[in-house]
Design an enzyme around this catalytic site. Structure first.
Site, PDB file in Angstrom:
ATOM      1  N   SER A  76      -1.927  -3.673  -0.434  1.00 18.70           N
ATOM      2  CA  SER A  76      -2.779  -2.618  -0.951  1.00 18.70           C
ATOM      3  C   SER A  76      -3.844  -2.675  -0.289  1.00 18.70           C
ATOM      4  O   SER A  76      -4.821  -3.657   0.181  1.00 18.70           O
ATOM      5  CB  SER A  76      -3.059  -2.725  -2.332  1.00 18.70           C
ATOM      6  OG  SER A  76      -4.145  -2.164  -2.847  1.00 18.70           O
ATOM      7  N   SER A  77      -4.541  -1.327   0.031  1.00 20.10           N
ATOM      8  CA  SER A  77      -5.847  -1.313   0.735  1.00 20.10           C
ATOM      9  C   SER A  77      -6.765  -2.041  -0.086  1.00 20.10           C
ATOM     10  O   SER A  77      -8.212  -2.216   0.374  1.00 20.10           O
ATOM     11  CB  SER A  77      -6.218   0.249   1.138  1.00 20.10           C
ATOM     12  OG  SER A  77      -6.126   1.036   0.073  1.00 20.10           O
ATOM     13  N   ASP A  78      -6.700  -1.929  -1.243  1.00 26.18           N
ATOM     14  CA  ASP A  78      -7.760  -2.867  -2.323  1.00 26.18           C
ATOM     15  C   ASP A  78      -7.680  -4.144  -2.251  1.00 26.18           C
ATOM     16  O   ASP A  78      -8.523  -4.607  -3.228  1.00 26.18           O
ATOM     17  CB  ASP A  78      -7.671  -2.071  -3.742  1.00 26.18           C
ATOM     18  CG  ASP A  78      -7.937  -0.636  -3.889  1.00 26.18           C
ATOM     19  OD1 ASP A  78      -8.704   0.051  -3.039  1.00 26.18           O
ATOM     20  OD2 ASP A  78      -7.010   0.134  -4.370  1.00 26.18           O
ATOM     21  N   TYR A  84      -5.955 -14.064 -35.592  1.00 29.08           N
ATOM     22  CA  TYR A  84      -5.096 -12.991 -35.144  1.00 29.08           C
ATOM     23  C   TYR A  84      -3.934 -13.358 -34.362  1.00 29.08           C
ATOM     24  O   TYR A  84      -3.917 -14.345 -33.499  1.00 29.08           O
ATOM     25  CB  TYR A  84      -5.900 -11.996 -34.289  1.00 29.08           C
ATOM     26  CG  TYR A  84      -5.095 -10.693 -34.174  1.00 29.08           C
ATOM     27  CD1 TYR A  84      -5.088  -9.586 -35.060  1.00 29.08           C
ATOM     28  CD2 TYR A  84      -4.373 -10.641 -32.956  1.00 29.08           C
ATOM     29  CE1 TYR A  84      -4.410  -8.412 -34.677  1.00 29.08           C
ATOM     30  CE2 TYR A  84      -3.350  -9.237 -32.642  1.00 29.08           C
ATOM     31  CZ  TYR A  84      -3.506  -8.353 -33.596  1.00 29.08           C
ATOM     32  OH  TYR A  84      -2.688  -7.300 -33.272  1.00 29.08           O
ATOM     33  N   HIS A 141      -5.898  -2.618 -10.904  1.00 27.48           N
ATOM     34  CA  HIS A 141      -6.927  -1.618 -10.822  1.00 27.48           C
ATOM     35  C   HIS A 141      -6.125  -0.204 -10.970  1.00 27.48           C
ATOM     36  O   HIS A 141      -4.967   0.080 -10.535  1.00 27.48           O
ATOM     37  CB  HIS A 141      -7.171  -1.596  -9.032  1.00 27.48           C
ATOM     38  CG  HIS A 141      -8.175  -0.151  -8.867  1.00 27.48           C
ATOM     39  ND1 HIS A 141      -9.292   0.340  -9.318  1.00 27.48           N
ATOM     40  CD2 HIS A 141      -8.105   0.358  -7.542  1.00 27.48           C
ATOM     41  CE1 HIS A 141      -9.562   1.564  -8.727  1.00 27.48           C
ATOM     42  NE2 HIS A 141      -8.641   1.513  -7.520  1.00 27.48           N
ATOM     43  N   HIS A 198      -6.844   4.549 -11.772  1.00 28.60           N
ATOM     44  CA  HIS A 198      -7.577   5.593 -11.800  1.00 28.60           C
ATOM     45  C   HIS A 198      -7.281   6.353 -13.265  1.00 28.60           C
ATOM     46  O   HIS A 198      -7.442   7.612 -13.250  1.00 28.60           O
ATOM     47  CB  HIS A 198      -7.355   6.523 -10.652  1.00 28.60           C
ATOM     48  CG  HIS A 198      -7.947   6.053  -9.606  1.00 28.60           C
ATOM     49  ND1 HIS A 198      -8.420   7.007  -8.397  1.00 28.60           N
ATOM     50  CD2 HIS A 198      -8.284   4.856  -8.881  1.00 28.60           C
ATOM     51  CE1 HIS A 198      -8.651   6.192  -7.202  1.00 28.60           C
ATOM     52  NE2 HIS A 198      -8.670   4.852  -7.508  1.00 28.60           N
ATOM     53  N   HIS A 240     -15.786   5.706  -8.715  1.00 27.47           N
ATOM     54  CA  HIS A 240     -14.493   5.194  -8.436  1.00 27.47           C
ATOM     55  C   HIS A 240     -13.615   5.174  -9.688  1.00 27.47           C
ATOM     56  O   HIS A 240     -13.128   6.015  -9.753  1.00 27.47           O
ATOM     57  CB  HIS A 240     -14.573   4.079  -7.526  1.00 27.47           C
ATOM     58  CG  HIS A 240     -13.193   3.565  -6.788  1.00 27.47           C
ATOM     59  ND1 HIS A 240     -13.287   2.796  -5.805  1.00 27.47           N
ATOM     60  CD2 HIS A 240     -12.101   3.862  -7.256  1.00 27.47           C
ATOM     61  CE1 HIS A 240     -12.030   2.656  -5.277  1.00 27.47           C
ATOM     62  NE2 HIS A 240     -11.412   3.240  -6.272  1.00 27.47           N
ATOM     63  N   SER A 265       0.899  -1.100  -0.037  1.00 27.17           N
ATOM     64  CA  SER A 265      -0.205  -0.001   0.093  1.00 27.17           C
ATOM     65  C   SER A 265       0.848   1.226   0.157  1.00 27.17           C
ATOM     66  O   SER A 265       1.676   1.574   0.888  1.00 27.17           O
ATOM     67  CB  SER A 265      -0.872   0.144   1.401  1.00 27.17           C
ATOM     68  OG  SER A 265      -1.778   1.209   1.275  1.00 27.17           O
ATOM     69  N   GLY A 266       0.661   2.022  -0.862  1.00 25.29           N
ATOM     70  CA  GLY A 266       1.007   3.465  -0.934  1.00 25.29           C
ATOM     71  C   GLY A 266       2.584   3.591  -0.965  1.00 25.29           C
ATOM     72  O   GLY A 266       3.237   4.429  -0.710  1.00 25.29           O
ATOM     73  N   ASP A 322     -12.181  -5.764 -30.560  1.00 23.46           N
ATOM     74  CA  ASP A 322     -10.953  -6.428 -30.448  1.00 23.46           C
ATOM     75  C   ASP A 322     -10.728  -6.781 -29.064  1.00 23.46           C
ATOM     76  O   ASP A 322      -9.988  -7.787 -28.873  1.00 23.46           O
ATOM     77  CB  ASP A 322      -9.580  -5.670 -30.952  1.00 23.46           C
ATOM     78  CG  ASP A 322      -9.620  -5.446 -32.550  1.00 23.46           C
ATOM     79  OD1 ASP A 322     -10.286  -6.407 -32.994  1.00 23.46           O
ATOM     80  OD2 ASP A 322      -9.055  -4.700 -32.861  1.00 23.46           O
TER      81      ASP A 322
END
Lengths: 234, 234, 234, 234
Positions: free
Chosen positions: A74-76, A231, A97, A99, A173, A45-46, A122
């Protein structure tokens, strides 16, 4: 040092985030699952990206216990854990994840990203959905776990396949993306950001977003991902 | 050379501005306060960033007297000084001023930046305010000091905490941000620019900016900044 | 090699264009005047930036004759020449032409750039004007010279000072900027591009562009450019 | 290794795509024709750009047979082949396909790019067209060949010259560009992306896109591309 493979893949993918421009400051994280061992590696985290090493990755099991690691994960982490529980059967082995800014705009506007062109088709078999708002009681207790819950609920209610639609917007979020490997999960996060950028520009030219015909969506998704995909060097 | 700590922190933070993309040409400056000594270090006026050294930083006291330095301090020095006077009790030790482009758009439009998502809530406990226009007499005399005054007035009238809302838009001008260390003040200036970018894109999708529910704002702000914060390694 | 000073300043300023992001491909050029000698140095036409040396700069006199140089000068040379003729008395010693994207948007929309904030007022004493369309007969004969003519006409009709408003949009084409040195002319071209970007973003928030109060424009322009300027190390 | 010239030009041009910012991930490809030999070199499918060498390029003849190469050619190969068949007489020796973001916005909105300024007129003799939607039966069978067909049909129906309008938008998909050499084809793809960006910004200032007068279009196109061209060192 155990779990070297997922530590290295996880560290490399986390380092890729600022390089791809998906992540500003410390706003993002990647996890990588070892499905056989039932554990995943995740960013601490952080911590600044430029200082990360494989040894810094935290190893967490699917019940949420820290298996290895001196740093706080991570807090997530509970969100990643919930997604691995629900989506591992669909082949998901890595969750990202970010932002990233264009994707966040869709999350903040509470809008799905329709399939406006073949770049989208695609990568995503139809619209990328936006979840509902989380309820006060879901925020008050086990917030990060419940963030995973609203994603899982969204995919269940809309009968979406996590294998075919490897991304989501969490309302208010930002985006989560996933894939069968860490580099693929990062690539889906990039593709989502790019498609969101293209959609913003398309909407500026033509209000009311018009999806491409279904035949074109099917063609592009299936030539990369279908049974008879042709492909790549596959 | 005295005040080496604040000189070095101030120089490093000023050099960070063009690296972060927050500053074009010479449009920005950072100051760092030594609260015990009652002096702050600030960038010299109109000097190219690539030539700055800690020795170039100008040391100014809280009454505005130059304590050390052969160069003229930033013309915005009285604004920084007014903010340290008013906000030092809230823990502010560094002030950053930029003309970063998305934030300037809000200043030029005379609009607050509402809390549209968790990226915002991770940094700012509610909307980032925009001051009123400065009056002709405030512009004619002690313009830069009065720029600080309208910021302080804005925070007082709206009962905002400088600790919890570490940024502002000065109407028709641009953003100021601050923090308890120089790197944090720069990070808030970056976060403001990023949130303003996200808001511009959100507004393009959905006219009329909708703030997130208060429970979500509280959760995100408090998990990073509240009494029981659990983000980072703290 | 004669005219070494203006060759070097001209080459350096041309090389600065792609570095600043103002110029894509080969869409731009800078000239530098030696007012005493009555000649100027200008970029050769259609040459890649990374290959330019001071010796490649073409020396042209104010009647348009090539004084030195084996390469063909920029096709825009007569525009630069017309501007030096008209604006040298205002202290102009360097002219920059780019197709920078935000500025081109104003040229293509046929709109002046109003003074929306202090970033603008720090550089331009009021709106940056957009010329009228050129007439078919002005295009058919001596097109590049006439491009200069419509700029000069625009400044005369609006009673603008080339010293105080160092830039213009040519309708349907793009920006020209100038200054008393090559680096200042490039800086004005950059400032114009930045202010145009800020204006586009401001307009997205608030339709109908509102100029800042005149007192604020005067303060910012004069603290940098007026008799009692106190910005920089003066 | 045969066909060394087109292999090297093709590899270099493919490597230029991510450097120019035209291409994200692996969304693009370039081909180069040897008209005498009746073969072209093209990027292999789905390979990372940073690993490409001239030896990786696949050599394909105009009937679609692979002449040399151990990798599978780009899935878009039949589109390139169709364009070489139709446009080689117009001097086309290289085709570029990208998903560059501003150009994709026009493809997704199904809009032509009008000639809004001289940047456009320097490269394209009038609007860059957008094709019609492909029909389900064109998508179901020989999709990539039919992608070329709708481009060729569009140019025939509108009586456009591939030499004078070296680019197109395929509806719901993205841009193709071409030229008499690989570097020129890439430059046209860049110019298209830049003009699309300028057009999006112009439209934000002035709804309803206004083309420049025909005399100005003629002047700019012809001074670079006409019989009496006088741009560059030619």
């Amino acid at each position: 040092m155990n779990y070297r493979d997922i530590r290295e893949a996880c560290c490399e993918a986390n380092l890729a985030l600022p390089q791809t421009g998906l992540v500003d400051l410390t706003f993002g994280n990647v996890s990588v699952l070892d499905a056989d061992a039932g554990v995943f590696a995740i960013k601490p985290s952080g911590v600044e990206y430029d200082a990360l090493t494989p040894a810094d990755m935290v190893i967490v099991d699917l019940d949420g216990a820290i298996v290895e690691g001196s740093l706080r994960p991570s807090s997530d982490t509970p969100t990643h854990r919930r997604l691995f529980q629900a989506f591992a059967d669909a082949g998901v082995r890595s969750v990202v994840h970010t932002h990233s800014r264009n994707a966040v705009a869709f999350a903040q506007a509470g809008q799905d990203l329709p399939c406006l062109g073949t770049t989208h088709a695609d990568h995503f078999d139809g619209p990328v959905p936006c979840t509902r708002w989380m309820r006060p009681e879901e925020i008050a207790t086990d917030y990060e776990w419940n963030t995973g819950e609203v994603i899982v609920e969204c995919f269940a209610q809309r009968k979406l396949s996590a294998a075919n639609v490897p991304a989501v917007f969490v309302r208010g979020h930002g985006p989560f993306a996933w894939g069968e490997r860490a580099d693929k999960a990062v690539a889906y996060a990039q593709a989502l950001e790019i498609c969101a950028d293209m959609a913003l520009k398309t909407a500026a030219l033509q209000p009311g977003m018009q999806s491409i015909p279904d035949a074109l969506l099917r063609k592009h998704f299936d030539r990369k991902h279908g049974k008879n995909a042709y492909y790549g060097q596959g």
